[in-house]
Design a protein around this motif. Structure first.
Motif, PDB file in Angstrom:
ATOM      1  N   GLY A   1      35.994  64.258  56.998  1.00 43.12           N
ATOM      2  CA  GLY A   1      35.968  64.792  58.366  1.00 43.12           C
ATOM      3  C   GLY A   1      36.873  65.997  58.512  1.00 43.12           C
ATOM      4  O   GLY A   1      36.501  67.006  59.124  1.00 43.12           O
ATOM      5  N   LEU A   2      38.048  65.900  57.909  1.00 43.48           N
ATOM      6  CA  LEU A   2      39.011  67.002  57.991  1.00 43.48           C
ATOM      7  C   LEU A   2      38.471  68.239  57.265  1.00 43.48           C
ATOM      8  O   LEU A   2      38.554  69.364  57.784  1.00 43.48           O
ATOM      9  CB  LEU A   2      40.346  66.547  57.386  1.00 43.48           C
ATOM     10  CG  LEU A   2      41.478  67.556  57.364  1.00 43.48           C
ATOM     11  CD1 LEU A   2      41.797  68.045  58.767  1.00 43.48           C
ATOM     12  CD2 LEU A   2      42.726  66.936  56.742  1.00 43.48           C
TER      13      LEU A   2
ATOM     14  N   TRP B   1      41.773  51.003  53.996  1.00 46.33           N
ATOM     15  CA  TRP B   1      42.389  52.327  53.857  1.00 46.33           C
ATOM     16  C   TRP B   1      41.628  53.212  52.894  1.00 46.33           C
ATOM     17  O   TRP B   1      41.641  54.436  53.026  1.00 46.33           O
ATOM     18  CB  TRP B   1      43.882  52.258  53.594  1.00 46.33           C
ATOM     19  CG  TRP B   1      44.352  51.930  52.213  1.00 46.33           C
ATOM     20  CD1 TRP B   1      44.894  50.755  51.800  1.00 46.33           C
ATOM     21  CD2 TRP B   1      44.378  52.801  51.065  1.00 46.33           C
ATOM     22  NE1 TRP B   1      45.210  50.830  50.471  1.00 46.33           N
ATOM     23  CE2 TRP B   1      44.914  52.073  49.998  1.00 46.33           C
ATOM     24  CE3 TRP B   1      43.986  54.106  50.837  1.00 46.33           C
ATOM     25  CZ2 TRP B   1      45.076  52.600  48.732  1.00 46.33           C
ATOM     26  CZ3 TRP B   1      44.141  54.636  49.565  1.00 46.33           C
ATOM     27  CH2 TRP B   1      44.688  53.882  48.533  1.00 46.33           C
TER      28      TRP B   1
ATOM     29  N   LEU C   1      33.805  74.168  59.070  1.00 49.98           N
ATOM     30  CA  LEU C   1      32.899  74.566  60.157  1.00 49.98           C
ATOM     31  C   LEU C   1      33.635  75.201  61.334  1.00 49.98           C
ATOM     32  O   LEU C   1      33.037  75.448  62.373  1.00 49.98           O
ATOM     33  CB  LEU C   1      32.111  73.340  60.646  1.00 49.98           C
ATOM     34  CG  LEU C   1      31.237  72.644  59.591  1.00 49.98           C
ATOM     35  CD1 LEU C   1      30.620  71.377  60.150  1.00 49.98           C
ATOM     36  CD2 LEU C   1      30.146  73.602  59.105  1.00 49.98           C
ATOM     37  N   ARG C   2      34.923  75.453  61.140  1.00 49.84           N
ATOM     38  CA  ARG C   2      35.708  76.058  62.237  1.00 49.84           C
ATOM     39  C   ARG C   2      35.113  77.414  62.597  1.00 49.84           C
ATOM     40  O   ARG C   2      34.849  78.224  61.689  1.00 49.84           O
ATOM     41  CB  ARG C   2      37.154  76.223  61.771  1.00 49.84           C
ATOM     42  CG  ARG C   2      38.152  76.317  62.883  1.00 49.84           C
ATOM     43  CD  ARG C   2      39.525  75.897  62.451  1.00 49.84           C
ATOM     44  NE  ARG C   2      40.038  76.540  61.258  1.00 49.84           N
ATOM     45  CZ  ARG C   2      41.339  76.773  61.055  1.00 49.84           C
ATOM     46  NH1 ARG C   2      42.205  76.433  61.983  1.00 49.84           N
ATOM     47  NH2 ARG C   2      41.770  77.308  59.941  1.00 49.84           N
ATOM     48  N   PRO C   3      34.898  77.669  63.894  1.00 46.13           N
ATOM     49  CA  PRO C   3      34.317  78.969  64.253  1.00 46.13           C
ATOM     50  C   PRO C   3      35.234  80.116  63.851  1.00 46.13           C
ATOM     51  O   PRO C   3      36.459  80.003  63.930  1.00 46.13           O
ATOM     52  CB  PRO C   3      34.170  78.871  65.781  1.00 46.13           C
ATOM     53  CG  PRO C   3      34.986  77.707  66.208  1.00 46.13           C
ATOM     54  CD  PRO C   3      35.134  76.806  65.040  1.00 46.13           C
TER      55      PRO C   3
ATOM     56  N   MET D   1      35.344  69.000  56.693  1.00 43.80           N
ATOM     57  CA  MET D   1      34.225  69.562  57.468  1.00 43.80           C
ATOM     58  C   MET D   1      34.727  70.321  58.690  1.00 43.80           C
ATOM     59  O   MET D   1      34.233  71.397  59.023  1.00 43.80           O
ATOM     60  CB  MET D   1      33.272  68.444  57.910  1.00 43.80           C
ATOM     61  CG  MET D   1      32.319  67.998  56.825  1.00 43.80           C
ATOM     62  SD  MET D   1      31.322  66.609  57.344  1.00 43.80           S
ATOM     63  CE  MET D   1      30.342  67.332  58.644  1.00 43.80           C
ATOM     64  N   ALA D   2      35.714  69.747  59.362  1.00 43.51           N
ATOM     65  CA  ALA D   2      36.278  70.403  60.555  1.00 43.51           C
ATOM     66  C   ALA D   2      36.888  71.752  60.195  1.00 43.51           C
ATOM     67  O   ALA D   2      36.825  72.709  60.963  1.00 43.51           O
ATOM     68  CB  ALA D   2      37.315  69.501  61.210  1.00 43.51           C
ATOM     69  N   LEU D   3      37.449  71.817  58.996  1.00 38.56           N
ATOM     70  CA  LEU D   3      38.067  73.066  58.540  1.00 38.56           C
ATOM     71  C   LEU D   3      36.982  74.076  58.141  1.00 38.56           C
ATOM     72  O   LEU D   3      37.057  75.255  58.503  1.00 38.56           O
ATOM     73  CB  LEU D   3      38.977  72.757  57.354  1.00 38.56           C
ATOM     74  CG  LEU D   3      40.003  73.808  56.958  1.00 38.56           C
ATOM     75  CD1 LEU D   3      40.939  74.112  58.124  1.00 38.56           C
ATOM     76  CD2 LEU D   3      40.813  73.317  55.763  1.00 38.56           C
TER      77      LEU D   3
ATOM     78  N   VAL E   1      38.135  60.136  56.584  1.00 39.85           N
ATOM     79  CA  VAL E   1      38.995  61.095  57.297  1.00 39.85           C
ATOM     80  C   VAL E   1      39.145  62.384  56.492  1.00 39.85           C
ATOM     81  O   VAL E   1      39.110  63.486  57.059  1.00 39.85           O
ATOM     82  CB  VAL E   1      40.373  60.454  57.613  1.00 39.85           C
ATOM     83  CG1 VAL E   1      41.341  61.489  58.157  1.00 39.85           C
ATOM     84  CG2 VAL E   1      40.208  59.326  58.618  1.00 39.85           C
ATOM     85  N   ALA E   2      39.272  62.248  55.165  1.00 39.46           N
ATOM     86  CA  ALA E   2      39.384  63.454  54.322  1.00 39.46           C
ATOM     87  C   ALA E   2      38.115  64.295  54.450  1.00 39.46           C
ATOM     88  O   ALA E   2      38.184  65.527  54.573  1.00 39.46           O
ATOM     89  CB  ALA E   2      39.621  63.047  52.873  1.00 39.46           C
TER      90      ALA E   2
ATOM     91  N   LEU F   1      38.554  54.422  55.019  1.00 41.98           N
ATOM     92  CA  LEU F   1      39.055  55.300  56.073  1.00 41.98           C
ATOM     93  C   LEU F   1      39.607  56.606  55.501  1.00 41.98           C
ATOM     94  O   LEU F   1      39.373  57.686  56.043  1.00 41.98           O
ATOM     95  CB  LEU F   1      40.138  54.570  56.874  1.00 41.98           C
ATOM     96  CG  LEU F   1      40.472  55.221  58.185  1.00 41.98           C
ATOM     97  CD1 LEU F   1      39.444  54.859  59.233  1.00 41.98           C
ATOM     98  CD2 LEU F   1      41.849  54.797  58.654  1.00 41.98           C
ATOM     99  N   GLY F   2      40.327  56.495  54.388  1.00 48.00           N
ATOM    100  CA  GLY F   2      40.907  57.685  53.754  1.00 48.00           C
ATOM    101  C   GLY F   2      39.823  58.679  53.367  1.00 48.00           C
ATOM    102  O   GLY F   2      39.939  59.882  53.630  1.00 48.00           O
TER     103      GLY F   2
END
Lengths: 52, 346
Positions: free
Chosen positions: A23-24, A13, A30-32, A26-28, A20-21, A16-17
């Motif tokens: 990844g989240l 955990w 790099l959001r177009p 980066m996703a936020l 995932v943190a 993974l924690g």
């Protein structure tokens, strides 16, 4: 939980924690960007104190 | 001795647990659909299906967050133990809700005659090299497959067939399913919908799960450490420091935890691992003269660690003694079922 399970559990955990943190975040980040609204050009200029 | 002894099977408590669970899940989904349909009325058939996709997807994600929070919550406070009692049914229902979410997605494509698009999305291999634009449905599918594996092995048959340690290790895959689900939403819904509720929900869920695990692990880390004496025996404390019909847990150096119980003037030590699912026996109590696991109610006699007849489970026991008014335990385990409890009044 057995000692082995506790170790595995902590490792799983934690890794993974962090993954995932990351990844989240980066996703936020790099959001177009949303398409700029057409009316934005006709908006009045912001007050001076808001620009400073 | 143990009229209250019941193996884990269908009983009134489980039925109530399942009924409450189903009612809460149904109420959430119906409310979500009703409120969303009122605020943003769907214009056509696919829009209605999309609403169902969101309702079931959100519900499954919240259930997964709850499942991962129950373990540390139960360690932090016994008030949450009832939630742990039937967590396997919670997990199976989560899989069902997630599977319905996926089936509505397939239906959404089917009603528009674009079903091959799913295959195209999943097999455009170049997209797997991108971060934004990664085929997020593949992440959701991965999470669903893990939940399917866990749901299909959530039965005592598989627990006995695989043995508790292997079963427990297998079911830690739920963390993988959770990670995939978070990224499924982050690279899917969060990219196409800029509503701030989505990142807030994901971050809050992640903080809750990680925070609870950190706090539970931190609290547990220091409280069971005991230093062994020159002869290897570990001091537990005065007999009165062990609450009546409860236990104090000690760490055997390099070994498993030991639960030292007191039942009136009897003191005995057994492994902290329940024979059923390796539950923390030391967090349980003595009921009807038997050590009772807090997870599913499995019971063992204090004197020899054996389950009362007709049950056959046996626990490893440990020798205990009183030295200078202090209860001490020998961390070398005895064979399961060996009588080892002592009377402290003699």
């Amino acid at each position: 939980m057995t000692r082995t399970h506790r170790r595995m559990h902590r490792l799983v955990w934690t890794v993974l924690g962090i993954a995932v943190a990351l990844g989240l975040a980066m996703a936020l980040a790099l959001r177009p960007a949303p398409a700029a609204p057409l009316v934005s050009a006709s908006l009045p200029p912001a007050p001076a104190e808001a620009r400073s | 001795m143990s009229v209250g002894f019941r193996a884990v099977q269908w009983n009134r408590d489980k039925l109530i647990y399942d009924a409450v669970l189903l009612a809460v899940v149904a109420a959430f989904i119906v409310s979500f659909i009703a409120i969303e349909a009122h605020l943003h009325p769907p214009k056509d058939g696919p829009a209605w299906i999309d609403l169902r996709i969101r309702a079931f997807g959100l519900c499954a994600f919240l259930m997964l967050t709850a499942i991962l929070s129950i373990g540390p919550l139960a360690r932090l406070s016994p008030r949450f133990l009832p939630l742990l009692y039937n967590r396997r049914h919670f997990g199976v229902l989560t899989f069902v809700i997630a599977a319905l979410h996926a089936s509505f997605m397939v239906e959404w494509y089917a009603v528009q005659n674009t079903l091959p698009n799913i295959v195209t999305e999943l097999t455009t291999w170049t997209d797997y090299g991108r971060f934004i634009g990664f085929p997020f449905k593949a992440l959701g599918l991965g999470a669903l497959l893990i939940l399917l594996l866990l749901a299909s092995t959530s039965h005592d048959y598989w627990l006995q067939f695989l043995s508790p340690p292997v079963w427990k290790a297998l079911h830690m895959l739920v963390y993988g399913a959770y990670g995939l689900a978070v990224m499924h939403v982050a690279l899917g819904a969060m990219q196409s919908n800029r509503h701030p509720a989505i990142p807030v929900l994901l971050a809050a869920s992640l903080c809750l799960v990680a925070g609870l695990h950190l706090v539970a692990g931190w609290r547990e880390r220091g409280c069971h450490r005991r230093r062994a004496g020159a002869d290897g025996w570990i001091a537990v404390g005065p007999p009165d420091s062990i609450p009546d019909k409860c236990a104090r847990i000690v760490n055997a150096p390099g070994g498993e935890r030991i639960a030292v119980f007191r039942d009136g003037d009897r003191v005995g030590a057994v492994t902290n691992l329940c024979a059923h699912q390796n539950g923390p026996l030391g967090e349980g109590r003595i009921i009807d003269g038997c050590i009772t696991c807090p997870w599913h109610g499995y019971q063992y006699r204090l004197d020899d660690g054996c389950a009362p007849p007709p049950f056959t489970e046996r626990l490893a026991t440990y020798r205990v003694r009183i030295a200078r008014g202090i209860v001490e335990v020998d961390p070398r385990a005895l064979a399961p079922g060996t009588p080892a409890a002592i009377s402290i009044s003699s």
